[in-house]
Design an enzyme around this catalytic site. Structure first.
Site, mmCIF file in Angstrom:
data_model
loop_
_atom_site.group_PDB
_atom_site.id
_atom_site.type_symbol
_atom_site.label_atom_id
_atom_site.label_comp_id
_atom_site.label_asym_id
_atom_site.label_seq_id
_atom_site.Cartn_x
_atom_site.Cartn_y
_atom_site.Cartn_z
ATOM 1 N N LYS A 145 -16.987 10.356 7.661
ATOM 2 C CA LYS A 145 -16.596 9.186 6.927
ATOM 3 C C LYS A 145 -15.213 8.916 6.877
ATOM 4 C CE LYS A 145 -16.613 12.431 2.927
ATOM 5 N NZ LYS A 145 -17.610 13.197 2.022
ATOM 6 N N MET A 175 9.869 4.253 -0.867
ATOM 7 C CA MET A 175 8.685 3.578 -0.290
ATOM 8 C C MET A 175 8.691 3.506 1.149
ATOM 9 S SD MET A 175 7.048 -0.117 -0.481
ATOM 10 C CE MET A 175 7.212 -0.178 -2.255
ATOM 11 N N ARG A 199 -23.370 14.027 -9.106
ATOM 12 C CA ARG A 199 -22.434 12.902 -8.556
ATOM 13 C C ARG A 199 -23.795 12.179 -7.880
ATOM 14 N NH1 ARG A 199 -18.100 13.441 -4.080
ATOM 15 N NH2 ARG A 199 -19.888 13.956 -2.825
ATOM 16 N N TYR A 238 16.796 7.205 -5.821
ATOM 17 C CA TYR A 238 16.313 6.314 -7.111
ATOM 18 C C TYR A 238 16.505 7.497 -8.211
ATOM 19 C CZ TYR A 238 14.513 2.393 -4.633
ATOM 20 O OH TYR A 238 14.343 1.041 -4.191
HETATM 21 C C1 LIG Z 1 -17.671 14.461 2.229
HETATM 22 C C2 LIG Z 1 -18.919 15.380 2.245
HETATM 23 C C3 LIG Z 1 -19.050 16.547 3.180
HETATM 24 C C4 LIG Z 1 -18.038 17.209 3.750
HETATM 25 O O1 LIG Z 1 -17.177 17.905 2.820
HETATM 26 P P1 LIG Z 1 -16.009 18.672 3.303
HETATM 27 O O2 LIG Z 1 -15.530 19.549 2.280
HETATM 28 O O3 LIG Z 1 -14.951 17.901 3.947
HETATM 29 O O4 LIG Z 1 -16.408 19.589 4.302
HETATM 30 C C5 LIG Z 1 -20.384 16.950 2.995
HETATM 31 N N1 LIG Z 1 -21.284 16.647 2.179
HETATM 32 C C6 LIG Z 1 -20.990 15.360 1.463
HETATM 33 C C7 LIG Z 1 -22.308 14.767 0.755
HETATM 34 C C8 LIG Z 1 -19.939 14.866 1.453
HETATM 35 O O5 LIG Z 1 -19.918 13.575 0.707
#
Ligand SMILES: *Cc1c(COP(=O)(O)O)cnc(C)c1O
Length: 394
Positions: free
Chosen positions: A44, A318, A144, A270
């Protein structure tokens, strides 16, 4: 390479991604869980910023057959780079009325609510062409995404809706897997075991999946049938202070665009928060918080110039970051060179200054550091035994 600027580019330094290290990490995780457990790859957010189109094919070649995305859009973009034999899953499920896109691209949704499961079951029922399976996600304590444990139990009791939805996997997600001693891990495992037993009576062949990177290191019970590492593949050590077998994947070197010999006390940057004194030499490197460096270097940041550790001086801007390079041998020899000919680079991420180390020091998650680097205006270089290549990563 850190000393000599070996490409003249129009970008702000060089982000090097070792595809070999990603494959090595995948294999390390496979040996950690044993042959009977499948090791997927979470790619992802464009493989945590490193480039899903580069990462997915090399992991497929290594033997990975399960890939996870967050959104439908990112899955559609990367699907052509992954052979059809592999399964590709979308964590965020089906956007309204977009079931057909899953069929078109051979993607499997992860369903996280009763309504989503019902909708998927109805869609599958409409036509024999809608034969795709799904994954059911349930909540074991993270609050979640996911149906609740009791919702899932009643779906199992009722049966027909779940059967129509055709789940090939049941998953949940750990909230505290990066803290091995956290009591929540065992609590979530217990809920997972209880509910997955009920689920398995209906779907004896469905895979069970609980562990992300951290979960892999919590012990056998957490592995179930399939583990879902992201971070560990990309070089983030899953637990703090562990003697981790995970290899570093990313290094980042910034180009020095100005050297400055200080002849009297002055303030730097800055807010005039830092001071430099006569005799010091400062280097201004190209790259700032717009390139993800605020997270890297904001507190006690340092880089490496010609093998010497050099501290950040003052606030990061920046587009630029100032380092104190006084201790670099013969640095004064460079003072007379014109800006474009300066052959110096400053590494801000390398094997020694790895992401876990930097993020511990700054109190930021390595995940944020990694995904912030992706936004940077860097040249990218991929290292792999099947050939080196520059390239943008979509
Ligand atoms: C992002 C995610 C993972 C991977 O998690 P890591 O801690 O990066 O290994 C696995 N399962 C779900 C549902 C996630 O959202």
């Amino acid at each position: 390479m850190p000393f000599l600027k070996h490409i003249m580019s129009l970008t702000m330094g060089m982000l090097t991604v070792s595809l070999d290290a990603i494959v090595a990490n995948w294999r390390t995780l496979q040996s950690q869980v044993g042959k009977s457990v499948a090791v997927s790859a979470v790619i992802k957010a464009n493989a945590y910023g490193l480039g899903a189109l580069r990462v997915a094919p090399i992991l497929y070649d290594a033997g990975c057959r399960h890939f996870f995305f967050a959104t439908l859009a990112e899955a559609i973009a990367a699907r052509p780079s992954i052979p059809l034999q592999a399964r590709c899953y979308v964590f965020h499920g089906v956007p309204k009325n977009e079931e057909a896109l899953f069929a078109e691209h051979y993607l499997i949704p992860v369903l996280s609510s009763v309504a989503a499961i019902e909708q998927w079951a109805n869609w599958r029922n409409k036509s024999a062409e809608n034969a795709l399976p799904c994954v059911i996600k349930f909540d074991t304590g993270m609050t979640r995404l996911g149906v609740s444990a009791s919702e899932l139990e009643s779906l199992c009791r009722e049966g027909s809706c779940l059967v129509k939805a055709n789940p090939v996997m049941l998953m949940s997600h750990l909230a505290c897997s990066d803290e091995a001693q956290h009591p929540q891990n065992a609590v979530q495992l217990k809920v997972f075991q209880k509910v997955s037993n009920v689920f398995r009576e209906l779907f004896p062949n469905a895979k069970l999946s609980l562990a992300n990177s951290g979960g892999i290191f919590l012990g056998r019970e957490y592995h179930q049938n399939l583990v879902r590492p992201g971070a560990a593949l990309y070089g983030l050590h899953p637990t703090v202070n562990m003697n981790s077998p995970i290899r570093a994947v990313v290094s980042l070197a910034l180009e020095v665009i100005q050297l400055r010999a200080i002849s009297q006390s002055v303030s730097v940057g800055y807010g005039a928060t830092a001071q430099a004194n006569a005799g010091q030499v400062l280097a201004v490197a190209s790259g700032g918080y717009a390139d993800g460096l605020h997270r890297l270097l904001s507190v006690k940041g340092e880089g490496v110039c010609c093998g010497v550790r050099v501290p950040v001086v003052g606030r990061i801007s920046m587009d630029a970051t100032t380092f104190d390079v006084t201790s670099v041998p013969n640095i004064k020899d460079y003072l007379h060179q014109s800006v474009v000919e300066l052959p110096l680079m400053i590494e801000v991420v390398n094997d020694a200054l790895n992401l876990s180390f930097i993020s511990n020091r700054n109190g930021n998650l390595g995940y944020e550091v990694l995904t912030s680097l992706a936004s940077g205006r860097y040249e990218r270089r991929y290292i792999s035994s099947s050939g080196e290549g520059n390239g943008s990563a979509e």
